[in-house]
Enzyme design. Structure first.
Site, PDB file in Angstrom:
ATOM      1  N   ARG A  80     -37.193  -8.375  14.826  1.00 26.57           N
ATOM      2  CA  ARG A  80     -38.019  -8.177  13.467  1.00 26.57           C
ATOM      3  C   ARG A  80     -37.317  -8.646  12.386  1.00 26.57           C
ATOM      4  NH1 ARG A  80     -40.058  -2.808  12.484  1.00 26.57           N
ATOM      5  NH2 ARG A  80     -40.403  -2.637  10.594  1.00 26.57           N
ATOM      6  N   VAL A 106     -28.900  -5.616  10.795  1.00 25.96           N
ATOM      7  CA  VAL A 106     -29.799  -5.324   9.811  1.00 25.96           C
ATOM      8  C   VAL A 106     -31.169  -5.285  10.394  1.00 25.96           C
ATOM      9  CG1 VAL A 106     -29.493  -7.271   8.104  1.00 25.96           C
ATOM     10  CG2 VAL A 106     -30.641  -5.087   7.349  1.00 25.96           C
ATOM     11  N   HIS A 107     -31.776  -4.130  10.337  1.00 23.69           N
ATOM     12  CA  HIS A 107     -33.023  -4.340  10.969  1.00 23.69           C
ATOM     13  C   HIS A 107     -34.296  -3.322  10.578  1.00 23.69           C
ATOM     14  CE1 HIS A 107     -31.576  -1.117  13.754  1.00 23.69           C
ATOM     15  NE2 HIS A 107     -32.807  -0.647  13.783  1.00 23.69           N
ATOM     16  N   ARG A 108     -33.544  -2.109   9.849  1.00 29.31           N
ATOM     17  CA  ARG A 108     -34.348  -1.079   9.200  1.00 29.31           C
ATOM     18  C   ARG A 108     -35.455  -1.792   8.321  1.00 29.31           C
ATOM     19  NH1 ARG A 108     -33.483   3.065  12.178  1.00 29.31           N
ATOM     20  NH2 ARG A 108     -31.229   3.198  12.524  1.00 29.31           N
ATOM     21  N   ASP A 122     -27.194  -1.329   9.115  1.00 27.93           N
ATOM     22  CA  ASP A 122     -27.947  -0.361   8.971  1.00 27.93           C
ATOM     23  C   ASP A 122     -28.487   0.487  10.126  1.00 27.93           C
ATOM     24  OD1 ASP A 122     -29.832  -1.707  10.044  1.00 27.93           O
ATOM     25  OD2 ASP A 122     -31.311  -2.238   8.244  1.00 27.93           O
TER      26      ASP A 122
END
Ligand code: UD1
Length: 367
Positions: A240, A205-207, A281
């Site tokens: 991130r 997950v990074h969005r 994501d």
């Protein structure tokens, strides 16, 4: 005939590799590879160059991380100098990252034709930076290579002449097909290193929409922990996301979730191919899981890859915790829908791109 390829962020590398290889087989073709430096950590960039056999970039613009405006602007300023100096005949850009749009805009203004690989995808969600990058890059491009027919329909609706659009299939799958045997050979060692002795789910997950708001991220981790109580989740963490999680001050260790560093292409493919399911994501993983036949649960309300949903391998759950748990449970109960492989996701897309480019430039035939 000089083709300049522009890559910048992790998902670009596996798309560019097969196109560079196929164009390299043609007569009278010279190629230059420009890395914008949008991604610069070894685990986000260098490892992909060695795994994929990409040539060392001729130029690295070294833009690094910054706000969208600064990052895009820096690519533009530095890439313009490269183009003025080298005057390539074509610029080829990939996917939907900030580097893609920045490079396309600079080339177009210098009247250098642009080819866009992975054109036409639309999530219809303009809050995503990638959606803006896609729409604008496609408006600028002279040749548009689509991975699925929905791409052709989207481009036609946006008024792009059909003569510019070519449905060639999915170049990411070219790389997957090429390196799947290597990944499977790497699996026993990786499995041992990660102590993966039971079945597991893979999580990424990074969005911004999932990780930038602390309460959203905290709730997501709570529900993932619930799933992790039934099946361990292995989580290669994007830099991130790591920063965002650290700022949450969570009680550690977080049971049921095994946090690891981002992996290179080959190891990650092995991990994906052997997972019970994927929760993500990412855009690319929706496609890779579809090819691999691994069920995918996508933490988004929409997708620019609707073919993965239509074919049955991908479920969109947004940030609805109940639906996420429900879909994971269905998979664990063996009740998930089976998918299939979309047309032209056959490992030959880059060859079709090279054929088409060759035809259009009309100067370089097969060697
Ligand atoms: C970018 C792409 C996204 C793609 C993703 C894959 C855009 C708008 N987004 O998002 O479409 O899915 O790449 O990873 O282009 N960072 C590092 N080291 C790195 C790279 C990034 O520490 O090598 C950290 C920095 O704090 C940076 C943050 O990650 O600010 C975000 O990086 P950035 O390139 O802006 O966007 P991604 O989230 O990686």
């Amino acid at each position: 005939m000089l083709f300049t390829h522009v890559v910048g962020a992790r998902p670009n590398f596996m798309k560019a590799a097969p196109v560079i290889a196929k164009l390299g087989e043609r007569r009278d073709v010279a190629q230059m590879l420009v890395h914008t430096g949008q991604h610069y950590d070894s685990s986000m960039s260098q490892v992909f160059f060695s795994d994929l056999g990409l040539p060392t970039p001729d130029v690295n613009l070294g833009v690094g991380s910054a706000s969208h405006a600064k990052q895009t602007a820096l690519v533009m300023i530095r890439f313009e100098e490269v183009l003025q100096d080298r005057r390539p005949d074509w610029v080829i850009v990939y996917g939907d990252v900030n580097s893609t749009l920045a490079a396309a805009l600079v080339a177009s203004k210098l009247h250098i034709p642009v080819a866009h690989v992975e054109a036409g995808l639309r999530s219809f969600d303009r809050t995503m930076p990638e959606e803006l990058n896609r729409i604008l890059t496609d408006q600028l491009a002279d040749l548009l290579f689509t991975p699925s027919v929905d791409g052709n329909e989207n481009l036609a609706r946006e008024g792009i002449p059909s003569s510019r659009i070519h449905f060639v299939g999915n170049v990411m799958i070219d790389t997957l097909v090429r390196l799947l045997p290597t990944a499977m050979a790497a699996w026993p060692k990786l499995k041992e290193e990660l102590a993966l002795w039971t079945r597991y789910g893979l999580l990424t997950v990074h969005r911004p929409s999932n990780v930038d708001e602390p309460q959203t991220l905290r709730s997501l981790i709570e529900v993932l922990q619930k799933i992790g109580a039934d099946i361990p989740l292995i989580f290669p963490v994007h830099p991130r996301t790591r920063q965002r999680i650290m700022s949450l001050d969570l009680v550690t260790p977080i049971s049921g979730i095994q946090f690891i560093e981002p992996l290179g292409y080959v190891d990650f493919l092995a991990l994906q191919g052997n997972a019970e399911f994927v929760i993500t994501d990412s855009g690319g993983m929706q496609e890779e899981t579809t090819y691999l036949g691994v069920p995918c649960i996508t933490l988004r309300d929409n997708t620019e890859r609707p073919v993965t949903v239509a074919i049955g391998s991908n479920k969109l759950v947004g940030n609805n915790a109940e639906r996420l748990v429900h879909e994971a449970q269905l998979i664990l109960d063996g009740a998930a829908t089976k998918g299939g492989i979309p047309p032209l996701w056959d490992g030959q897309a880059a060859g079709r791109i090279a054929d088409q480019m060759t035809k259009v430039v009309g100067q370089c035939g097969a060697a």
